[in-house]
Design an enzyme around this catalytic site. Structure first.
Site, PDB file in Angstrom:
ATOM      1  N   TYR A  92       6.096   4.249  12.372  1.00  0.00           N
ATOM      2  CA  TYR A  92       5.804   4.599  11.135  1.00  0.00           C
ATOM      3  C   TYR A  92       6.604   5.720  10.290  1.00  0.00           C
ATOM      4  CZ  TYR A  92       3.264   4.448   6.796  1.00  0.00           C
ATOM      5  OH  TYR A  92       2.656   4.697   5.487  1.00  0.00           O
ATOM      6  N   ASP A 129       5.706   0.980  -0.442  1.00  0.00           N
ATOM      7  CA  ASP A 129       4.658   1.679  -0.807  1.00  0.00           C
ATOM      8  C   ASP A 129       5.286   3.121  -1.178  1.00  0.00           C
ATOM      9  OD1 ASP A 129       4.155   1.441   1.490  1.00  0.00           O
ATOM     10  OD2 ASP A 129       2.085   1.653   1.258  1.00  0.00           O
ATOM     11  N   SER A 180      -6.957  -6.276   6.095  1.00  0.00           N
ATOM     12  CA  SER A 180      -7.680  -5.441   5.868  1.00  0.00           C
ATOM     13  C   SER A 180      -8.837  -5.187   5.594  1.00  0.00           C
ATOM     14  CB  SER A 180      -6.704  -4.613   4.422  1.00  0.00           C
ATOM     15  OG  SER A 180      -7.044  -3.431   4.427  1.00  0.00           O
ATOM     16  N   ASP A 225      -4.066  -1.482  -0.161  1.00  0.00           N
ATOM     17  CA  ASP A 225      -5.296  -2.255   0.414  1.00  0.00           C
ATOM     18  C   ASP A 225      -5.792  -2.094  -0.547  1.00  0.00           C
ATOM     19  OD1 ASP A 225      -3.508  -2.717   2.125  1.00  0.00           O
ATOM     20  OD2 ASP A 225      -4.219  -1.917   3.989  1.00  0.00           O
TER      21      ASP A 225
HETATM   22  P1  ADP Z   1      -7.896  -4.182   9.221  1.00  0.00           P
HETATM   23  O1  ADP Z   1      -8.045  -3.464   8.531  1.00  0.00           O
HETATM   24  O2  ADP Z   1      -6.313  -4.318   8.939  1.00  0.00           O
HETATM   25  O3  ADP Z   1      -9.165  -5.074   9.441  1.00  0.00           O
HETATM   26  P2  ADP Z   1      -8.256  -1.499  10.850  1.00  0.00           P
HETATM   27  O4  ADP Z   1      -8.294  -1.229  12.116  1.00  0.00           O
HETATM   28  O5  ADP Z   1      -7.545  -1.078   9.835  1.00  0.00           O
HETATM   29  O6  ADP Z   1      -7.843  -2.881  10.560  1.00  0.00           O
HETATM   30  O7  ADP Z   1     -10.118  -2.052  10.615  1.00  0.00           O
HETATM   31  C1  ADP Z   1     -10.354  -2.167  11.343  1.00  0.00           C
HETATM   32  C2  ADP Z   1     -12.527  -1.445  11.523  1.00  0.00           C
HETATM   33  O8  ADP Z   1     -13.094  -1.633  10.309  1.00  0.00           O
HETATM   34  C3  ADP Z   1     -12.745  -1.942  12.560  1.00  0.00           C
HETATM   35  O9  ADP Z   1     -12.949  -1.843  13.659  1.00  0.00           O
HETATM   36  C4  ADP Z   1     -14.063  -1.310  12.080  1.00  0.00           C
HETATM   37  O10 ADP Z   1     -14.419   0.508  12.402  1.00  0.00           O
HETATM   38  C5  ADP Z   1     -14.069  -1.622  10.414  1.00  0.00           C
HETATM   39  N1  ADP Z   1     -14.653  -2.575   9.586  1.00  0.00           N
HETATM   40  C6  ADP Z   1     -14.521  -3.648   9.545  1.00  0.00           C
HETATM   41  N2  ADP Z   1     -14.720  -4.626   9.029  1.00  0.00           N
HETATM   42  C7  ADP Z   1     -16.487  -3.691   9.234  1.00  0.00           C
HETATM   43  C8  ADP Z   1     -17.506  -5.119   9.188  1.00  0.00           C
HETATM   44  N3  ADP Z   1     -17.577  -6.022   8.386  1.00  0.00           N
HETATM   45  N4  ADP Z   1     -18.240  -4.038   9.857  1.00  0.00           N
HETATM   46  C9  ADP Z   1     -18.578  -2.733  10.811  1.00  0.00           C
HETATM   47  N5  ADP Z   1     -17.106  -1.944  10.319  1.00  0.00           N
HETATM   48  C10 ADP Z   1     -15.860  -3.243  10.065  1.00  0.00           C
HETATM   49 MG    MG Z   2      -6.899  -1.360   7.246  1.00  0.00          MG
END
Ligand code: ADP
Ligand code: MG
Length: 379
Positions: free
Chosen positions: A214, A30, A118, A164
Site C-alpha cells: 500500500y 482516495d 469496515s 469509511d
Molecule cells: P475492518 O474495519 O475491515 O472490519 P479492521 O481491522 O480495520 O477491519 O477493524 C477491525 C477491528 O475493529 C477489530 O479487530 C476490533 O478491534 C474493532 N472492532 C470492530 N467492531 C467491533 C466491535 N463490535 N467490538 C469491539 N471491537 C470492534
Molecule cells: Mg477497518
C-alpha cells in the site's frame, strides 16, 4: 434489544447505531484526490447506554466479550486493540471541548470484523454518535468523520483514508455516495431500483504484505504526479501521462494509468447508476478490476477467481459486474446483482470458489443502507 437491556442491567437511555460500508468503485484513488463511490451496508454497530456516577465511561463489547473503563476527566491513554477505536473518538471530542458525563455502554454489532465491511469505522462512528446523543450537541458531519478518521490514525495506528468514516456518517438509504476526496464534498446517487442488490464476497484470504505494498503504491502515484508536474493524479489525463512517460519508471506509469482511468470510471459509474444503466455500471466494474489487476497489481488469484466466476454467470444469470474492493491482496470482491437471482448467484459463487480454491468464502447481500442514527435519547 432485550440483549442490550440485559447486558446493561436496565432500560437504555440512549441507543445509537452506525453501519459498515462497501466501496462499489473508485479503488486506490482516495489518496490521488479522486472519487470513491461507497454505500452503507445493512449491518450495524449498535450501542446502548445509561448515565452512571463518576467521571468514568464503562464500555462493554458483546462482540468480543470485553470491557474497557475510560477516565473522562483527562485524555485517554491508548489501550489494547479494540479499545483504541473508542478511546481515540472520546479523545477527539474532548479536544473539541466536549464534557462527557459518566456512562455505562454496551456494544452489539453484526458487522463482521476484518471482512472488508469496515467494522472499525462503524464502531468509531457509533461511539461518536453516542457522544453526540449524550452531550446533546450534533457536530458537523464532515468534522465527525474526520474526528473518527483521526482516532483510527492516532490511536489504532491505521493510516486509512476518509471514505469509511464518511460513508458511515453520511450514507443515505437507497443511495450511493459519490465522494470527491479532493473537496471532501459528496453527492447522493440514487440507487432506487429494488430489483438490484450489491453482493459482497470475502475471499477469506489475508496477506501480510498489504501495508508495505500500500505504501509503495502511494509513493508510485506521487512520483507519477510529480513527473508530470502535478499536485495529484486528479489533474492528470492519459495524454499528459503519455507525454511524461520518459520522466517516470514503468511501474509509476502504470499506477498513474490506473488512477487516471479509475477516477473517470467512478464518475461515469455514478452517472450510469443514476440513469439505471446496470449493464454500463457492470462494465465499468469489470474494467476497474482489470486495471487493479494489471496496472495497479493489487489483486490476487482468489479475487481473480471470484471475478471470473461472476463474469461466467454473466448478465443472463443475474450478475452485471464484479470487482475487487478494498486494498487488495485478498479481502473482498463486490458484485452488482439482480435481486431475483441473488440466492442462485450466491450459491454458484460459493460452490465454484470452493471448488477452485479449497476455501470457504463469506457472502453477504445488501441494499444501500442509512448512515449513523440516534435511535433513542431522552426527550
Ligand atoms: P475492518 O474495519 O475491515 O472490519 P479492521 O481491522 O480495520 O477491519 O477493524 C477491525 C477491528 O475493529 C477489530 O479487530 C476490533 O478491534 C474493532 N472492532 C470492530 N467492531 C467491533 C466491535 N463490535 N467490538 C469491539 N471491537 C470492534
Ligand atoms: Mg477497518
Amino acid at each position: 434489544m432485550e440483549r442490550l437491556t440485559a447486558a446493561l442491567g436496565r432500560e437504555p437511555v440512549w441507543i445509537v447505531s452506525a453501519p459498515g460500508r462497501v466501496n462499489l468503485i473508485g479503488e486506490h484513488v482516495d489518496y490521488c484526490d479522486g472519487f470513491v463511490l461507497p454505500m452503507a451496508v445493512e449491518r450495524r454497530c449498535v450501542i446502548a447506554a445509561v448515565p452512571a456516577t463518576g467521571d468514568v465511561g464503562r464500555i462493554r463489547t458483546l462482540t468480543l466479550n470485553e470491557t474497557t473503563e475510560i477516565e473522562l476527566a483527562s485524555k485517554p491513554a491508548a489501550g489494547r486493540g479494540w479499545e483504541n477505536y473508542v478511546r481515540g473518538v472520546i479523545s477527539g471530542f474532548q479536544e473539541r471541548g466536549a464534557r462527557l458525563p459518566g456512562f455505562d455502554a454496551v456494544i452489539f454489532s453484526d458487522v463482521p470484523l476484518g471482512c472488508g465491511l469496515s467494522s472499525s469505522a462503524s464502531i468509531e462512528v457509533a461511539i461518536a454518535t453516542l457522544i453526540e446523543a449524550m452531550t446533546g450537541t450534533i457536530i458537523d458531519p464532515l468534522e465527525k468523520a474526520e474526528l473518527c478518521q483521526r482516532a483510527e490514525h492516532e490511536y489504532a495506528g491505521v493510516p486509512c483514508g476518509l471514505m469509511d468514516q464518511y460513508a458511515s456518517v453520511m450514507a443515505r438509504r437507497n443511495h450511493l455516495l459519490l465522494l470527491d476526496c479532493r473537496t471532501k464534498q459528496s453527492r447522493q446517487v440514487p440507487f432506487a431500483d429494488p430489483g438490484l442488490l450489491v453482493l459482497i464476497i470475502n475471499t477469506n484470504v489475508k496477506r501480510k504484505l498489504v501495508d508495505g505494498e500500500y505504501a509503495k503504491r502511494r509513493a508510485q502515484c506521487e512520483s507519477a504526479a510529480k513527473a508530470m508536474g502535478l499536485a495529484s493524479l486528479r489533474d492528470a489525463t492519459l495524454e499528459i501521462l503519455e507525454g511524461a512517460r520518459g520522466a517516470m519508471d514503468e511501474s509509476s506509469f502504470r499506477r498513474g494509468r490506473h488512477a487516471i482511468t479509475e477516477i473517470s470510471r467512478t464518475s461515469a459509474a455514478a452517472d450510469a447508476i443514476a440513469a439505471g444503466d446496470w449493464a454500463g455500471t457492470g462494465r465499468l466494474m469489470y474494467a476497474s478490476h482489470d486495471s487493479l489487476r494489471d496496472d495497479f497489481e493489487v489483486s490476487c488469484a482468489e479475487l481473480d477467481v471470484v471475478v471470473d466466476i461472476a463474469g461466467r454467470i454473466g448478465e443472463a444469470g443475474g450478475v452485471y459486474g464484479c470487482r475487487m474492493t478494498g486494498a487488495g491482496f485478498g479481502g473482498a470482491a463486490v458484485a452488482l446483482v439482480r435481486a431475483s437471482a441473488g440466492r442462485t448467484v450466491e450459491e454458484t459463487i460459493r460452490r465454484s470458489y470452493r471448488e477452485q480454491t479449497g476455501l470457504e468464502p463469506y457472502l453477504f447481500a445488501s441494499r444501500p443502507a442509512h448512515g449513523a442514527m440516534i435511535l433513542r435519547r431522552p426527550d
